[in-house]
Design a protein around this motif. Sequence first.
Motif, short mmCIF file in Angstrom:
data_model
loop_
_atom_site.label_atom_id
_atom_site.label_comp_id
_atom_site.label_asym_id
_atom_site.label_seq_id
_atom_site.Cartn_x
_atom_site.Cartn_y
_atom_site.Cartn_z
N MET A 1 0.84 -1.22 0.00
CA MET A 1 0.00 0.00 0.00
C MET A 1 0.86 1.25 0.00
O MET A 1 1.96 1.27 0.54
N HIS A 2 0.31 2.31 -0.59
CA HIS A 2 1.08 3.55 -0.67
C HIS A 2 1.00 4.41 0.60
O HIS A 2 1.81 5.29 0.80
N ASP A 3 0.01 4.12 1.46
CA ASP A 3 -0.23 4.94 2.66
C ASP A 3 -0.35 6.41 2.28
O ASP A 3 -0.75 6.75 1.18
N ASN A 4 0.04 7.26 3.21
CA ASN A 4 0.00 8.69 2.92
C ASN A 4 1.41 9.21 2.67
O ASN A 4 1.83 10.18 3.26
N PHE A 5 2.11 8.54 1.75
CA PHE A 5 3.52 8.89 1.57
C PHE A 5 3.69 10.36 1.20
O PHE A 5 4.70 10.97 1.53
N ARG A 6 2.68 10.96 0.52
CA ARG A 6 2.80 12.37 0.12
C ARG A 6 2.95 13.30 1.33
O ARG A 6 3.56 14.35 1.25
N ASN A 7 2.34 12.89 2.46
CA ASN A 7 2.42 13.71 3.66
C ASN A 7 3.85 13.84 4.17
O ASN A 7 4.17 14.72 4.96
N ASN A 8 4.70 12.92 3.74
CA ASN A 8 6.07 12.90 4.24
C ASN A 8 7.08 13.53 3.28
O ASN A 8 8.27 13.47 3.50
N ILE A 9 6.55 14.14 2.20
CA ILE A 9 7.45 14.82 1.27
C ILE A 9 7.27 16.32 1.47
O ILE A 9 6.15 16.84 1.38
N ILE A 10 8.36 16.99 1.78
CA ILE A 10 8.29 18.42 2.09
C ILE A 10 9.14 19.20 1.09
O ILE A 10 10.26 18.78 0.76
N TRP A 11 8.57 20.28 0.57
CA TRP A 11 9.25 21.09 -0.45
C TRP A 11 10.61 21.57 0.06
O TRP A 11 10.71 22.13 1.16
N GLN A 12 11.65 21.36 -0.73
CA GLN A 12 13.00 21.80 -0.38
C GLN A 12 13.22 23.18 -0.98
O GLN A 12 13.12 23.37 -2.19
N LYS A 13 13.50 24.14 -0.13
CA LYS A 13 13.74 25.51 -0.63
C LYS A 13 15.19 25.65 -1.05
O LYS A 13 16.10 25.35 -0.27
N ASN A 14 15.43 26.11 -2.27
CA ASN A 14 16.79 26.26 -2.77
C ASN A 14 17.24 27.72 -2.71
O ASN A 14 16.40 28.63 -2.73
N THR A 15 18.53 27.92 -2.64
CA THR A 15 19.08 29.28 -2.53
C THR A 15 18.88 30.07 -3.81
O THR A 15 18.56 31.25 -3.79
N ILE A 16 19.11 29.40 -4.93
CA ILE A 16 19.00 30.09 -6.21
C ILE A 16 17.54 30.05 -6.66
O ILE A 16 17.01 29.00 -6.99
N THR A 17 16.92 31.22 -6.65
CA THR A 17 15.49 31.30 -6.93
C THR A 17 15.23 31.77 -8.37
O THR A 17 16.14 32.25 -9.06
N ARG A 18 14.00 31.68 -8.74
CA ARG A 18 13.59 32.15 -10.07
C ARG A 18 13.93 33.63 -10.25
O ARG A 18 14.45 34.03 -11.29
N ILE A 19 13.66 34.43 -9.22
CA ILE A 19 13.91 35.87 -9.33
C ILE A 19 15.40 36.15 -9.55
O ILE A 19 15.77 36.97 -10.38
N LYS A 20 16.24 35.40 -8.84
CA LYS A 20 17.69 35.57 -9.02
C LYS A 20 18.08 35.22 -10.46
O LYS A 20 18.89 35.90 -11.07
#
Length: 207
Positions: free
Chosen positions: A1-20
């Motif tokens: 079963m897949h369980d709620n695996f999505r709940n355990n994935i958290i967005w990683q913020k990177n230093t180099i952004t779109r604006i940069k």
Amino acid sequence: MHDNFRNNIIWQKNTITRIKRENKNGHKSILVWLTGLSGSGKSSIANVVEAMLFKHGVNTYLLDGDNIRLGLCSDLSFSLVDRQENIRRLGEVSKIMLDSGILVLASVISPYKCHRQLIFDIVGKNNCFEVFVDTPISICRKRDSKGLYKKADSGEIRDFTGVQSIYETPEAPDLILDGTLPLKKNAEKIIKKLYNKNIIPKFKSME
Ligand SMILES: Nc1ncnc2c1ncn2[C@@H]1O[C@H](COP(=O)(O)OP(=O)(O)O)[C@@H](O)[C@H]1O
Ligand SMILES: [Mg+2]
């Protein structure tokens, strides 16, 4: 079963952004989405736009619907479900490319309103500039540059947009191009809009 695996994935913020990246590039990123019948001129117009932008140092990429179907989406058919998955993948790829600071052009028939809406939902409407290449089907049929209307008429192709499958005209596109006008004229209209929206700097040729 897949369980709620999505709940355990958290967005990683990177230093180099779109604006940069946009600041480094000297222009903003946006998705220019060209929709219209097969043979309306989407690929040809997008190709001229990209060449003009490239010449002036704008970082671009042209996602052509046909090319994507030969690679990333080569496992998909033209059924409704697969057309939606094709659009979803295009949306997700475009989103990544926008984040990378690239000005993305996409030439994709995208006949259904709900699929175009899916693109706007994925990338955000503010990040998308919808261009309807409005060419009468009689002209598209006459051009039939790939012989696809002929194949659809003979039944060799099923589900072909404009023949067995409908094209839903955009209700409020950001730009409507008359697909019977010269390519350069239509390409210049897109470039002008991008400048007016403050996406690209003014080119000398616009003065
Ligand atoms: N004014 C025009 N604008 C765009 N394409 C044109 C025009 N006149 C003729 N064509 C031709 O129409 C054909 C179809 O264009 P294409 O860009 O492949 O359409 P699409 O990508 O919408 O299927 C091409 O062979 C193109 O050269
Ligand atoms: Mg094309």
